[in-house]
Design a protein around this motif. Structure first.
Motif, mmCIF file in Angstrom:
data_model
loop_
_atom_site.group_PDB
_atom_site.id
_atom_site.type_symbol
_atom_site.label_atom_id
_atom_site.label_comp_id
_atom_site.label_asym_id
_atom_site.label_seq_id
_atom_site.Cartn_x
_atom_site.Cartn_y
_atom_site.Cartn_z
ATOM 1 N N ILE A 155 0.844 -1.191 0.000
ATOM 2 C CA ILE A 155 0.000 0.000 0.000
ATOM 3 C C ILE A 155 0.884 1.246 0.000
ATOM 4 O O ILE A 155 1.866 1.325 0.746
ATOM 5 C CB ILE A 155 -0.934 0.024 1.235
ATOM 6 C CG1 ILE A 155 -2.090 -0.954 1.046
ATOM 7 C CG2 ILE A 155 -1.473 1.417 1.502
ATOM 8 C CD1 ILE A 155 -3.099 -0.526 0.002
ATOM 9 N N GLU A 156 0.521 2.206 -0.843
ATOM 10 C CA GLU A 156 1.182 3.510 -0.841
ATOM 11 C C GLU A 156 0.107 4.569 -0.648
ATOM 12 O O GLU A 156 -0.735 4.792 -1.525
ATOM 13 C CB GLU A 156 1.954 3.707 -2.146
ATOM 14 C CG GLU A 156 3.103 2.720 -2.309
ATOM 15 C CD GLU A 156 3.939 2.965 -3.547
ATOM 16 O OE1 GLU A 156 3.564 3.856 -4.345
ATOM 17 O OE2 GLU A 156 4.970 2.277 -3.715
ATOM 18 N N ASN A 157 0.128 5.192 0.533
ATOM 19 C CA ASN A 157 -0.908 6.139 0.936
ATOM 20 C C ASN A 157 -0.235 7.355 1.561
ATOM 21 O O ASN A 157 -0.050 7.421 2.781
ATOM 22 C CB ASN A 157 -1.866 5.446 1.927
ATOM 23 C CG ASN A 157 -2.861 6.379 2.570
ATOM 24 O OD1 ASN A 157 -2.707 6.735 3.742
ATOM 25 N ND2 ASN A 157 -3.887 6.770 1.840
ATOM 26 N N GLY A 158 0.170 8.296 0.706
ATOM 27 C CA GLY A 158 0.909 9.448 1.213
ATOM 28 C C GLY A 158 2.209 9.009 1.855
ATOM 29 O O GLY A 158 3.007 8.279 1.269
ATOM 30 N N SER A 159 2.404 9.441 3.096
ATOM 31 C CA SER A 159 3.626 9.067 3.817
ATOM 32 C C SER A 159 3.580 7.627 4.323
ATOM 33 O O SER A 159 4.608 7.065 4.702
ATOM 34 C CB SER A 159 3.849 10.018 5.002
ATOM 35 O OG SER A 159 2.735 9.972 5.885
ATOM 36 N N PHE A 160 2.389 7.029 4.335
ATOM 37 C CA PHE A 160 2.272 5.629 4.774
ATOM 38 C C PHE A 160 2.542 4.709 3.591
ATOM 39 O O PHE A 160 1.784 4.669 2.613
ATOM 40 C CB PHE A 160 0.888 5.348 5.346
ATOM 41 C CG PHE A 160 0.701 3.904 5.765
ATOM 42 C CD1 PHE A 160 1.162 3.463 6.988
ATOM 43 C CD2 PHE A 160 0.079 2.998 4.908
ATOM 44 C CE1 PHE A 160 1.005 2.139 7.377
ATOM 45 C CE2 PHE A 160 -0.078 1.668 5.292
ATOM 46 C CZ PHE A 160 0.387 1.241 6.526
ATOM 47 N N ARG A 161 3.626 3.949 3.681
ATOM 48 C CA ARG A 161 3.989 2.998 2.633
ATOM 49 C C ARG A 161 4.468 1.720 3.294
ATOM 50 O O ARG A 161 5.427 1.735 4.062
ATOM 51 C CB ARG A 161 5.066 3.576 1.721
ATOM 52 C CG ARG A 161 4.624 4.867 1.044
ATOM 53 C CD ARG A 161 5.577 5.343 -0.010
ATOM 54 N NE ARG A 161 5.019 6.466 -0.736
ATOM 55 C CZ ARG A 161 5.419 6.870 -1.933
ATOM 56 N NH1 ARG A 161 6.410 6.221 -2.534
ATOM 57 N NH2 ARG A 161 4.862 7.906 -2.512
ATOM 58 N N ALA A 162 3.789 0.637 3.010
ATOM 59 C CA ALA A 162 4.119 -0.616 3.694
ATOM 60 C C ALA A 162 3.783 -1.812 2.813
ATOM 61 O O ALA A 162 2.858 -1.770 1.992
ATOM 62 C CB ALA A 162 3.366 -0.711 5.019
ATOM 63 N N THR A 163 4.546 -2.880 3.006
ATOM 64 C CA THR A 163 4.343 -4.142 2.290
ATOM 65 C C THR A 163 3.923 -5.218 3.275
ATOM 66 O O THR A 163 4.471 -5.312 4.372
ATOM 67 C CB THR A 163 5.638 -4.577 1.571
ATOM 68 O OG1 THR A 163 6.054 -3.534 0.689
ATOM 69 C CG2 THR A 163 5.418 -5.856 0.777
ATOM 70 N N ALA A 164 2.942 -6.012 2.876
ATOM 71 C CA ALA A 164 2.473 -7.113 3.731
ATOM 72 C C ALA A 164 3.460 -8.278 3.612
ATOM 73 O O ALA A 164 3.142 -9.326 3.041
ATOM 74 C CB ALA A 164 1.064 -7.529 3.334
ATOM 75 N N SER A 165 4.635 -8.094 4.180
ATOM 76 C CA SER A 165 5.723 -9.068 4.035
ATOM 77 C C SER A 165 5.417 -10.401 4.695
ATOM 78 O O SER A 165 5.968 -11.440 4.307
ATOM 79 C CB SER A 165 7.016 -8.487 4.625
ATOM 80 O OG SER A 165 7.355 -7.270 4.002
ATOM 81 N N CYS A 166 4.568 -10.394 5.713
ATOM 82 C CA CYS A 166 4.272 -11.626 6.447
ATOM 83 C C CYS A 166 3.088 -12.396 5.859
ATOM 84 O O CYS A 166 2.719 -13.453 6.381
ATOM 85 C CB CYS A 166 3.994 -11.297 7.911
ATOM 86 S SG CYS A 166 5.401 -10.553 8.759
ATOM 87 N N ASP A 167 2.482 -11.847 4.807
ATOM 88 C CA ASP A 167 1.307 -12.491 4.210
ATOM 89 C C ASP A 167 1.498 -12.744 2.722
ATOM 90 O O ASP A 167 0.741 -12.242 1.880
ATOM 91 C CB ASP A 167 0.066 -11.616 4.420
ATOM 92 C CG ASP A 167 -0.244 -11.371 5.878
ATOM 93 O OD1 ASP A 167 -0.172 -12.346 6.655
ATOM 94 O OD2 ASP A 167 -0.546 -10.221 6.243
ATOM 95 N N PRO A 168 2.511 -13.532 2.343
ATOM 96 C CA PRO A 168 2.709 -13.814 0.917
ATOM 97 C C PRO A 168 1.609 -14.728 0.389
ATOM 98 O O PRO A 168 1.074 -15.575 1.103
ATOM 99 C CB PRO A 168 4.071 -14.500 0.882
ATOM 100 C CG PRO A 168 4.184 -15.165 2.210
ATOM 101 C CD PRO A 168 3.512 -14.228 3.187
#
Length: 268
Positions: A133-146
């Motif tokens: 997800i890329e939401n403004g300053s919030f950017r994160a990858t669901a690394s634990c849920d492949p």
């Protein structure tokens, strides 16, 4: 133990170890405190030439960082979530009109829905996938849920289930079911029983889909030995091609005790 048996055991052991290695490798980059989580089936199968719908929802660790009123983009990464070192692993970004894979986000990201549609897949798409997800300053990858996707050349056989006792004058329900990786292009089911006017597409608990046909009727001695054949016909390449899988089952209907005695008095 024979040489063949030893080889079989070694082969099974190698497959198990390989699966463990792949799963361990996919989760090796999982941080202790991830910021993004997704809910999807852990594994999905697809048919080469068909489409694939990925049911997906996401949650964030901190609601304060994620703002649903801001522009939000969804990203899918293949093989390894470390796209900084492997930029070609980013196979889809909803902010781009020029993506490597034919995908579209059909879910509403502002409602935490990341459901995604592959318009067509092939066997080279078999791999692990990560959502970001890329939401403004919030950017994160669901690394634990492949998500592990396996694309096969041939469809699996449908299944035939019979509910009820196979006895004369008993009512039974016979159901033929086929896996449906994409409800936008479901398989067409036909069988040797009287055809229903249309197939039914049902949603499973994990939000995947199954196509079914069903018939309820009362058994008679004429049904004993009757062969049921159910065929699942999958449209491929936007309807230009098809692939078919079949399943067969034979009805073994028991007669009433008195009738059985009359038919076979010698056995008494």
């Amino acid at each position: 133990m024979s040489v063949i048996s030893v080889r079989s055991v070694k082969m099974v052991t190698a497959i198990v170890l390989l699966n463990v290695f792949l799963v361990s490798g996919a989760l090796a980059v999982c941080p202790k405190s991830p910021s993004l989580f997704i809910t999807t089936p852990k594994q999905m199968e697809a048919l080469s030439g068909s489409c694939l719908q990925i049911p997906c929802n996401f949650t964030v660790k901190s609601e304060e960082e994620f703002n649903s009123t801001r522009s939000t983009f969804g990203v899918w990464i293949k093989s390894n979530q470390d796209f900084a070192k492997n930029p070609h692993n980013v196979i889809f970004n909803s902010s781009s009109t020029d993506n490597i894979y034919p995908m579209s986000l059909t879910g509403d990201l502002s409602q935490n829905n990341c459901t995604t549609l592959f318009s067509i897949v092939n066997t080279s798409y078999t791999d692990w996938y990560y959502f970001r997800i890329e939401n403004g300053s919030f950017r994160a990858t669901a690394s634990c849920d492949p998500l592990q996707i396996t694309v096969k050349d041939s469809p699996p056989r449908p299944s035939i289930e019979i509910s009820g006792d196979l006895k004369e004058n008993q009512s039974v329900t016979i159901t033929c079911s086929a896996f449906t990786p994409c409800p936008h292009s479901p398989p067409e089911l036909t069988w040797t029983l009287q055809q229903d006017p249309h197939n039914k597409i049902e949603e499973n608990t994990d939000r995947t889909f199954t196509t079914k046909i069903q018939k309820t009727f009362t058994l008679s001695d004429e049904h004993d030995g009757f062969n049921i054949t159910c065929s699942a016909r999958y449209p491929l390449n936007e309807g230009k091609d098809v692939k078919t899988a079949e399943e067969r089952k034979t009805l073994n209907v028991s007669c009433k005790i008195i009738k059985c005695l009359l038919l076979d008095p010698v056995s008494t």
